[in-house]
Write a protein that holds these residues in place. Structure first.
Motif, PDB file in Angstrom:
ATOM      1  N   MET A   1     -95.467   3.434  22.531  1.00 25.01           N
ATOM      2  CA  MET A   1     -96.857   3.327  22.074  1.00 25.01           C
ATOM      3  C   MET A   1     -97.795   3.636  23.231  1.00 25.01           C
ATOM      4  SD  MET A   1     -98.429   2.819  19.440  1.00 25.01           S
ATOM      5  CE  MET A   1    -100.049   2.615  18.892  1.00 25.01           C
ATOM      6  N   ILE A   2     -98.928   4.192  22.924  1.00 22.04           N
ATOM      7  CA  ILE A   2     -99.923   4.524  23.946  1.00 22.04           C
ATOM      8  C   ILE A   2    -100.577   3.260  24.489  1.00 22.04           C
ATOM      9  CG2 ILE A   2    -101.781   4.843  22.287  1.00 22.04           C
ATOM     10  CD1 ILE A   2    -102.646   7.148  24.234  1.00 22.04           C
ATOM     11  N   ASP A   3    -100.920   3.314  25.747  1.00 25.27           N
ATOM     12  CA  ASP A   3    -101.548   2.154  26.374  1.00 25.27           C
ATOM     13  C   ASP A   3    -103.055   2.384  26.467  1.00 25.27           C
ATOM     14  OD1 ASP A   3    -102.148  -0.144  27.742  1.00 25.27           O
ATOM     15  OD2 ASP A   3    -101.525   0.660  29.675  1.00 25.27           O
ATOM     16  N   THR A   4    -103.788   1.892  25.482  1.00 28.42           N
ATOM     17  CA  THR A   4    -105.255   1.957  25.536  1.00 28.42           C
ATOM     18  C   THR A   4    -105.843   0.621  25.965  1.00 28.42           C
ATOM     19  OG1 THR A   4    -105.414   1.367  23.211  1.00 28.42           O
ATOM     20  CG2 THR A   4    -105.431   3.715  23.729  1.00 28.42           C
ATOM     21  N   ASN A   5    -104.980  -0.364  26.183  1.00 28.65           N
ATOM     22  CA  ASN A   5    -105.462  -1.708  26.506  1.00 28.65           C
ATOM     23  C   ASN A   5    -106.363  -1.740  27.734  1.00 28.65           C
ATOM     24  OD1 ASN A   5    -104.192  -2.823  24.321  1.00 28.65           O
ATOM     25  ND2 ASN A   5    -102.387  -3.476  25.467  1.00 28.65           N
ATOM     26  N   ARG A   6    -105.996  -0.995  28.772  1.00 26.57           N
ATOM     27  CA  ARG A   6    -106.800  -1.024  30.001  1.00 26.57           C
ATOM     28  C   ARG A   6    -108.215  -0.511  29.745  1.00 26.57           C
ATOM     29  NH1 ARG A   6    -107.352   2.033  34.868  1.00 26.57           N
ATOM     30  NH2 ARG A   6    -106.207   3.756  33.953  1.00 26.57           N
ATOM     31  N   ASP A   7    -108.323   0.582  28.991  1.00 21.77           N
ATOM     32  CA  ASP A   7    -109.656   1.120  28.691  1.00 21.77           C
ATOM     33  C   ASP A   7    -110.434   0.192  27.759  1.00 21.77           C
ATOM     34  OD1 ASP A   7    -109.676   3.547  30.204  1.00 21.77           O
ATOM     35  OD2 ASP A   7    -108.258   4.382  28.766  1.00 21.77           O
TER      36      ASP A   7
ATOM     37  N   SER B   1    -110.472   6.028  25.807  1.00 22.30           N
ATOM     38  CA  SER B   1    -109.452   5.395  24.959  1.00 22.30           C
ATOM     39  C   SER B   1    -109.178   6.266  23.731  1.00 22.30           C
ATOM     40  CB  SER B   1    -109.869   3.981  24.549  1.00 22.30           C
ATOM     41  OG  SER B   1    -110.882   4.008  23.560  1.00 22.30           O
ATOM     42  N   TRP B   2    -110.238   6.852  23.168  1.00 21.01           N
ATOM     43  CA  TRP B   2    -110.043   7.726  22.005  1.00 21.01           C
ATOM     44  C   TRP B   2    -109.247   8.976  22.394  1.00 21.01           C
ATOM     45  CZ3 TRP B   2    -109.668   8.227  17.056  1.00 21.01           C
ATOM     46  CH2 TRP B   2    -109.615   9.512  16.514  1.00 21.01           C
ATOM     47  N   GLU B   3    -109.609   9.599  23.501  1.00 21.47           N
ATOM     48  CA  GLU B   3    -108.933  10.826  23.915  1.00 21.47           C
ATOM     49  C   GLU B   3    -107.442  10.580  24.164  1.00 21.47           C
ATOM     50  OE1 GLU B   3    -111.316  12.001  27.246  1.00 21.47           O
ATOM     51  OE2 GLU B   3    -112.912  12.806  25.961  1.00 21.47           O
ATOM     52  N   ARG B   4    -107.107   9.476  24.791  1.00 18.56           N
ATOM     53  CA  ARG B   4    -105.699   9.138  25.027  1.00 18.56           C
ATOM     54  C   ARG B   4    -104.965   8.894  23.703  1.00 18.56           C
ATOM     55  NH1 ARG B   4    -104.929   4.916  29.834  1.00 18.56           N
ATOM     56  NH2 ARG B   4    -104.326   6.537  31.295  1.00 18.56           N
ATOM     57  N   THR B   5    -105.612   8.175  22.817  1.00 14.68           N
ATOM     58  CA  THR B   5    -104.993   7.879  21.520  1.00 14.68           C
ATOM     59  C   THR B   5    -104.808   9.153  20.713  1.00 14.68           C
ATOM     60  OG1 THR B   5    -105.983   5.683  21.533  1.00 14.68           O
ATOM     61  CG2 THR B   5    -105.241   6.523  19.402  1.00 14.68           C
ATOM     62  N   GLU B   6    -105.811  10.001  20.712  1.00  6.79           N
ATOM     63  CA  GLU B   6    -105.744  11.258  19.972  1.00  6.79           C
ATOM     64  C   GLU B   6    -104.554  12.108  20.448  1.00  6.79           C
ATOM     65  OE1 GLU B   6    -108.996  14.562  18.620  1.00  6.79           O
ATOM     66  OE2 GLU B   6    -109.018  13.960  20.735  1.00  6.79           O
ATOM     67  N   ARG B   7    -104.397  12.238  21.760  1.00  4.80           N
ATOM     68  CA  ARG B   7    -103.277  13.020  22.299  1.00  4.80           C
ATOM     69  C   ARG B   7    -101.931  12.413  21.901  1.00  4.80           C
ATOM     70  NH1 ARG B   7    -105.733  12.817  27.589  1.00  4.80           N
ATOM     71  NH2 ARG B   7    -107.554  14.098  27.350  1.00  4.80           N
ATOM     72  N   PHE B   8    -101.857  11.097  21.936  1.00  2.00           N
ATOM     73  CA  PHE B   8    -100.613  10.411  21.573  1.00  2.00           C
ATOM     74  C   PHE B   8    -100.267  10.645  20.105  1.00  2.00           C
ATOM     75  CE2 PHE B   8     -98.595   6.631  19.735  1.00  2.00           C
ATOM     76  CZ  PHE B   8     -97.411   6.605  20.460  1.00  2.00           C
TER      77      PHE B   8
ATOM     78  N   SER C   1    -102.455  11.926   9.128  1.00  2.02           N
ATOM     79  CA  SER C   1    -103.470  11.442   8.191  1.00  2.02           C
ATOM     80  C   SER C   1    -104.423  10.476   8.892  1.00  2.02           C
ATOM     81  CB  SER C   1    -102.789  10.754   7.004  1.00  2.02           C
ATOM     82  OG  SER C   1    -103.747  10.227   6.129  1.00  2.02           O
ATOM     83  N   TRP C   2    -103.881   9.566   9.699  1.00  2.00           N
ATOM     84  CA  TRP C   2    -104.709   8.629  10.475  1.00  2.00           C
ATOM     85  C   TRP C   2    -105.652   9.404  11.389  1.00  2.00           C
ATOM     86  CZ3 TRP C   2    -105.756   7.929  15.565  1.00  2.00           C
ATOM     87  CH2 TRP C   2    -106.423   6.755  15.922  1.00  2.00           C
ATOM     88  N   LEU C   3    -105.116  10.401  12.083  1.00  2.00           N
ATOM     89  CA  LEU C   3    -105.914  11.175  13.030  1.00  2.00           C
ATOM     90  C   LEU C   3    -107.030  11.940  12.320  1.00  2.00           C
ATOM     91  CD1 LEU C   3    -106.356  11.989  15.930  1.00  2.00           C
ATOM     92  CD2 LEU C   3    -104.691  13.814  15.623  1.00  2.00           C
ATOM     93  N   ARG C   4    -106.708  12.602  11.207  1.00  2.00           N
ATOM     94  CA  ARG C   4    -107.732  13.350  10.459  1.00  2.00           C
ATOM     95  C   ARG C   4    -108.842  12.420   9.978  1.00  2.00           C
ATOM     96  NH1 ARG C   4    -103.316  16.034   8.554  1.00  2.00           N
ATOM     97  NH2 ARG C   4    -103.223  14.797   6.647  1.00  2.00           N
ATOM     98  N   ALA C   5    -108.460  11.270   9.411  1.00  2.00           N
ATOM     99  CA  ALA C   5    -109.453  10.336   8.862  1.00  2.00           C
ATOM    100  C   ALA C   5    -110.370   9.800   9.953  1.00  2.00           C
ATOM    101  CB  ALA C   5    -108.752   9.179   8.152  1.00  2.00           C
ATOM    102  N   ASN C   6    -109.810   9.437  11.088  1.00  2.00           N
ATOM    103  CA  ASN C   6    -110.628   8.873  12.158  1.00  2.00           C
ATOM    104  C   ASN C   6    -111.446   9.936  12.896  1.00  2.00           C
ATOM    105  OD1 ASN C   6    -110.247   5.831  12.425  1.00  2.00           O
ATOM    106  ND2 ASN C   6    -108.187   6.588  12.034  1.00  2.00           N
ATOM    107  N   ALA C   7    -110.908  11.128  13.037  1.00  2.00           N
ATOM    108  CA  ALA C   7    -111.680  12.221  13.639  1.00  2.00           C
ATOM    109  C   ALA C   7    -112.873  12.571  12.743  1.00  2.00           C
ATOM    110  CB  ALA C   7    -110.790  13.436  13.864  1.00  2.00           C
ATOM    111  N   LYS C   8    -112.652  12.539  11.426  1.00  2.00           N
ATOM    112  CA  LYS C   8    -113.739  12.806  10.477  1.00  2.00           C
ATOM    113  C   LYS C   8    -114.814  11.721  10.576  1.00  2.00           C
ATOM    114  CE  LYS C   8    -114.670  13.564   5.588  1.00  2.00           C
ATOM    115  NZ  LYS C   8    -114.106  13.610   4.238  1.00  2.00           N
TER     116      LYS C   8
END
Length: 195
Positions: A1-7, A41-48, A59-66
């Protein structure tokens, strides 16, 4: 899983710093830190998520990017980060309030007044029935508020709604808190997606 916790933790601390700031400069510094951290945090999550197999992740990525493109608050946060990074205009400003009192803080009455500029000074000429009071003027910042920003020729007004609901304040702490809560919820929804 991606680590967005620090950001996310750094963005949370930045909101706390904004809430505790005693001057506009400190608030602006914390705001800029918040914008950087939440966008990172978004950019890291998006890449992951782009690398995850299966339709649920995409589907999650498309919905949240929209949502980030359509929702006024999310769009403003993204563009405010761009404005703070690439332009010289600040996304937060505060009007100035002038308060006048005698040196002991006693109330006084004003019969009439004139306001004019003398050289580089703003002059308030007060006419009062109270005689012999030494008046002192203090200039203080008002409540900070988000500003209209211009990024690549497009204007973005401070958000008045988020996820279809009207928001009652353009105060940076309020807007940042709503944005952070959105991202925390969105990232939590990734957890059940198989990797």
């Amino acid at each position: 899983m991606i680590d967005t916790n620090r950001d996310i933790q750094a963005a949370t601390r930045a909101i706390e710093e904004m809430a505790n700031a005693t001057d506009l400069s400190d608030l602006k510094t914390a705001w800029e830190s918040f914008l950087f951290r939440v966008e990172r945090s978004w950019e890291r999550t998006e890449r992951f998520v782009q690398k995850l197999p299966g339709g649920a992740a995409q589907s999650w990525l498309r919905a949240n990017a929209k949502l980030r493109r359509a929702d006024p608050l999310l769009q403003y946060l993204k563009q405010a980060r761009n404005a703070e990074t690439h332009t010289i205009a600040s996304t937060i400003e505060s009007d100035q309030i002038i308060s006048i009192s005698d040196k002991f803080g006693r109330p006084f009455s004003v019969k009439d007044f004139k306001v004019f500029i003398d050289g580089n000074s703003l002059v308030l000429d007060l006419n009062s029935l109270d005689i012999g009071i030494d008046w002192v003027g203090n200039v203080e910042p008002a409540t900070p508020k988000l500003q209209r920003i211009l990024v690549r020729g497009k204007k973005y007004d401070p958000p008045v709604s988020h996820l279809g609901n009207r928001i009652g304040s353009a105060h940076p702490v309020f807007v940042a808190t709503l944005g952070l809560n959105f991202y925390k919820g969105a990232y939590a929804a990734i957890e059940p997606i198989p990797t």
